[in-house]
Design a protein around this motif. Structure first.
Motif, PDB file in Angstrom:
ATOM      1  N   GLN A   1      10.246  -5.292  -6.700  1.00  0.00           N
ATOM      2  CA  GLN A   1      11.811  -6.453  -6.625  1.00  0.00           C
ATOM      3  C   GLN A   1      12.525  -6.236  -6.006  1.00  0.00           C
ATOM      4  O   GLN A   1      13.008  -7.180  -5.446  1.00  0.00           O
ATOM      5  N   LYS A   2      12.574  -5.423  -5.220  1.00  0.00           N
ATOM      6  CA  LYS A   2      13.541  -5.782  -3.846  1.00  0.00           C
ATOM      7  C   LYS A   2      13.100  -6.449  -2.933  1.00  0.00           C
ATOM      8  O   LYS A   2      13.694  -7.383  -2.172  1.00  0.00           O
ATOM      9  N   LEU A   3      11.800  -6.580  -2.566  1.00  0.00           N
ATOM     10  CA  LEU A   3      10.631  -7.341  -1.539  1.00  0.00           C
ATOM     11  C   LEU A   3      10.683  -8.502  -2.310  1.00  0.00           C
ATOM     12  O   LEU A   3      11.027  -9.705  -1.356  1.00  0.00           O
ATOM     13  N   ALA A   4      10.473  -8.851  -3.339  1.00  0.00           N
ATOM     14  CA  ALA A   4      10.607 -10.004  -4.003  1.00  0.00           C
ATOM     15  C   ALA A   4      12.135 -11.153  -3.915  1.00  0.00           C
ATOM     16  O   ALA A   4      12.317 -11.895  -3.282  1.00  0.00           O
ATOM     17  N   SER A   5      12.794  -9.820  -4.188  1.00  0.00           N
ATOM     18  CA  SER A   5      14.357 -10.309  -3.611  1.00  0.00           C
ATOM     19  C   SER A   5      14.443 -11.004  -2.125  1.00  0.00           C
ATOM     20  O   SER A   5      15.311 -12.005  -2.024  1.00  0.00           O
TER      21      SER A   5
ATOM     22  N   ARG B   1      14.410  -8.768   9.417  1.00  0.00           N
ATOM     23  CA  ARG B   1      14.862  -7.174   9.173  1.00  0.00           C
ATOM     24  C   ARG B   1      15.446  -6.756   8.308  1.00  0.00           C
ATOM     25  O   ARG B   1      16.409  -7.619   7.611  1.00  0.00           O
ATOM     26  N   THR B   2      14.469  -6.136   7.450  1.00  0.00           N
ATOM     27  CA  THR B   2      14.309  -5.586   5.706  1.00  0.00           C
ATOM     28  C   THR B   2      15.021  -4.768   5.455  1.00  0.00           C
ATOM     29  O   THR B   2      15.406  -3.656   6.736  1.00  0.00           O
ATOM     30  N   GLN B   3      16.232  -4.470   4.431  1.00  0.00           N
ATOM     31  CA  GLN B   3      16.378  -3.545   4.504  1.00  0.00           C
ATOM     32  C   GLN B   3      15.587  -1.429   3.680  1.00  0.00           C
ATOM     33  O   GLN B   3      16.194  -0.651   3.508  1.00  0.00           O
ATOM     34  N   PHE B   4      14.267  -1.794   4.096  1.00  0.00           N
ATOM     35  CA  PHE B   4      13.673  -0.618   3.714  1.00  0.00           C
ATOM     36  C   PHE B   4      13.615   0.023   4.882  1.00  0.00           C
ATOM     37  O   PHE B   4      13.439  -0.202   6.075  1.00  0.00           O
ATOM     38  N   LYS B   5      12.888   1.753   4.554  1.00  0.00           N
ATOM     39  CA  LYS B   5      13.568   2.996   5.895  1.00  0.00           C
ATOM     40  C   LYS B   5      11.986   3.425   5.449  1.00  0.00           C
ATOM     41  O   LYS B   5      12.406   4.428   4.851  1.00  0.00           O
ATOM     42  N   PRO B   6      10.466   3.414   5.297  1.00  0.00           N
ATOM     43  CA  PRO B   6      10.204   4.055   4.930  1.00  0.00           C
ATOM     44  C   PRO B   6      10.008   5.312   5.943  1.00  0.00           C
ATOM     45  O   PRO B   6       9.926   4.938   7.338  1.00  0.00           O
TER      46      PRO B   6
ATOM     47  N   ASP C   1       1.275  -0.985  -0.464  1.00  0.00           N
ATOM     48  CA  ASP C   1      -0.032   0.056   0.300  1.00  0.00           C
ATOM     49  C   ASP C   1       0.680   1.478   0.224  1.00  0.00           C
ATOM     50  O   ASP C   1       0.239   2.042   0.352  1.00  0.00           O
ATOM     51  N   SER C   2       1.635   1.477  -0.827  1.00  0.00           N
ATOM     52  CA  SER C   2       2.717   2.518  -0.983  1.00  0.00           C
ATOM     53  C   SER C   2       3.801   2.106  -1.470  1.00  0.00           C
ATOM     54  O   SER C   2       4.417   0.935  -2.167  1.00  0.00           O
ATOM     55  N   ALA C   3       4.305   3.316  -2.266  1.00  0.00           N
ATOM     56  CA  ALA C   3       4.929   3.704  -3.133  1.00  0.00           C
ATOM     57  C   ALA C   3       6.847   3.401  -2.800  1.00  0.00           C
ATOM     58  O   ALA C   3       6.846   2.992  -3.535  1.00  0.00           O
ATOM     59  N   GLU C   4       6.676   3.148  -1.554  1.00  0.00           N
ATOM     60  CA  GLU C   4       7.707   3.326  -1.052  1.00  0.00           C
ATOM     61  C   GLU C   4       9.131   2.264  -1.442  1.00  0.00           C
ATOM     62  O   GLU C   4      10.188   2.205  -1.516  1.00  0.00           O
ATOM     63  N   ILE C   5       8.338   0.637  -1.192  1.00  0.00           N
ATOM     64  CA  ILE C   5       8.953  -0.256  -0.790  1.00  0.00           C
ATOM     65  C   ILE C   5       8.965  -0.826  -2.571  1.00  0.00           C
ATOM     66  O   ILE C   5       8.100  -0.444  -3.430  1.00  0.00           O
TER      67      ILE C   5
END
Length: 446
Positions: free
Chosen positions: A355-359, A425-430, A348-352
């Motif tokens: 493709q990176k989430l699938a990897s 723990r993901t690499q995303f920082k929304p 529900d956000s364009a910040e994620i």
């Protein structure tokens, strides 16, 4: 056409038929008017533009600026007045920056109409500079007279005292360092205490004494124990055997074995254990057993069961059918294999980045596959879909992990996946929490 040096511009502002402002401006300074507070002349409550330049200065000359359609005039020393339209038609006004510019002389004056505001201008001699005010000596006073005498006295005394202490300490020699040999004996005893002798090991000696005394104590006990005669020992064994036989007759199946048979006055124990008389103990009685016979209990409602003759049978006389050999195999685990496919996630956000989430999820797909294969060992036909819903926090961690869809019919697999993803723990920082729903499709391979 050149203005004499020393002339300055005098400007008056008329708004609503009243003079609202009159100023004498410094020489060689551009003049702007408008509603902006940065202008030379500010008319806040008006329909003027934010800023409009009326006069500019090039060297020692002033230039008047106006736009096409603007009303105004310039009057010379002889009293002749020329409006802006005539200046443009006669060629005295030159086009410049979307408007017109007219050079001015010091003997000229005029007006400019800017909507509801009228600007009057003329050149005048600069006013004399007012002398800078200087206070008389009586008003200036004396710095020393204005200071507090008590405060000054304390300040001077403190300065002298501290200066004297500093000079005294600077001229004092530092004490010489004392070595260990130069320390007096009474101080050396306090600083370096005497070494106390180590205590003697008394416990080891006590242990040796006790160990040596044990054999003597056993020998004395053996000498003091009285020796029983053989007749007393035989009587005790007979009494123990009788007590064992009585206990056997009162216990379940042992009671049946202890019942009396019709052929003898002894019990079935005698039939089973043989005809040996005077058994000393149970082990001795069992050594004489030759077969199995069915005994009856006269008090239990008589008669042998099954109509048999009461004969003896050994284990070798009992035969079984289908006497084939039974083989035993080796223990082995059934190897199962499952397939896990991840569909496109709902974010529900364009910040994620999808493709990176699938990897990120594919790199950890082995852990999710292990949860499915553990359940596949118990149910080889297990297949279906599990959609995991979770929230990615600003720190990259996951929270609110739940199984939104579970058609696998196995809550254990969904619980295992949820527990595994809690450690991710993901690499995303929304910038804020982002909700994601990730579907997984499970199917067995063999």
């Amino acid at each position: 056409m050149a203005a004499q040096q020393g002339k300055v511009l005098r400007v008056g502002v008329i708004q609503g038929g009243k003079i609202v402002e009159e100023r004498v401006l410094p020489a060689r300074q551009p003049v702007t008017i408008g509603t902006s507070p940065r202008n030379t002349i500010v008319v806040a409550h008006s329909e003027l533009p934010p800023s409009f330049q009326v006069f500019s200065c090039q060297g020692e000359r002033h230039t008047l600026h106006f736009r096409e359609g603007m009303d105004g005039r310039i009057q010379g020393a002889q009293g002749t007045a020329t409006d802006f339209a005539a200046l443009v038609s006669q060629g005295h006004a030159k086009a410049q920056g979307g408007g017109y510019a007219v050079p001015l002389r010091e003997d000229e004056r005029g007006k400019i109409v800017l909507g509801e505001v009228t600007l009057l201008w003329q050149f005048v001699a600069p006013p004399p500079e007012s002398p800078r005010p200087v206070l008389p000596k009586e008003a200036k006073g004396n710095h020393f007279k204005s200071m507090d005498r008590l405060f000054v006295s304390v300040l001077v005394g403190s300065f002298l005292l501290h200066s004297g202490v500093y000079v005294a300490l600077a001229n004092t020699d530092l004490p010489k360092e004392v070595t260990l040999e130069e320390i007096p004996e009474r101080f050396a005893k306090v600083l370096i205490p005497e070494k106390q002798p180590a205590p003697k090991k008394v416990e080891e000696k006590k242990a040796e004494v006790v160990t040596e005394a044990k054999p003597e104590a056993k020998k004395d006990a053996a000498e003091k124990k009285p020796v029983e005669p053989p007749e007393q020992v035989a009587a005790k064994k007979a009494a123990r055997a009788a007590a064992v036989a009585k206990a056997v007759q009162s216990k379940g199946i042992l009671k049946v074995l202890g019942a009396l048979g019709p052929s003898s006055g002894g019990g079935a124990v005698a039939d089973v254990f043989g005809a040996g008389g005077g058994m000393g103990d149970v082990a001795t009685a069992l050594s004489g057993a030759g077969g199995v016979a069915l005994a009856t209990d006269p008090g239990a409602g008589g008669g042998r069961k099954g109509g048999g003759q009461g004969g003896k049978a050994s284990i070798g006389d009992l035969a079984t059918t289908g006497g084939g050999s039974v083989g035993y195999g080796t223990k082995a685990d059934v190897r199962v294999s499952g397939s896990v496919q991840a569909d496109e996630a709902e974010v529900d956000s364009a910040e994620i980045d999808q493709q990176k989430l699938a990897s990120f999820v594919r790199a950890r797909m082995g852990l999710i596959k292990a949860c499915y294969e553990n359940a596949l060992k118990r149910n080889p036909g297990l297949k279906g879909k599990v959609a995991i819903r979770f929230t990615i926090l600003e720190t990259g961690g996951l929270s609110d992990i739940t199984a939104a869809v579970n058609t696998l019919a196995s809550p254990d697999v969904a619980s295992c996946i949820v527990g595994t993803m809690r450690t991710w723990r993901t690499q995303f920082k929304p910038s804020g929490p982002v909700t994601v729903e990730y579907p997984f499709v499970f199917s067995p391979v063999n």
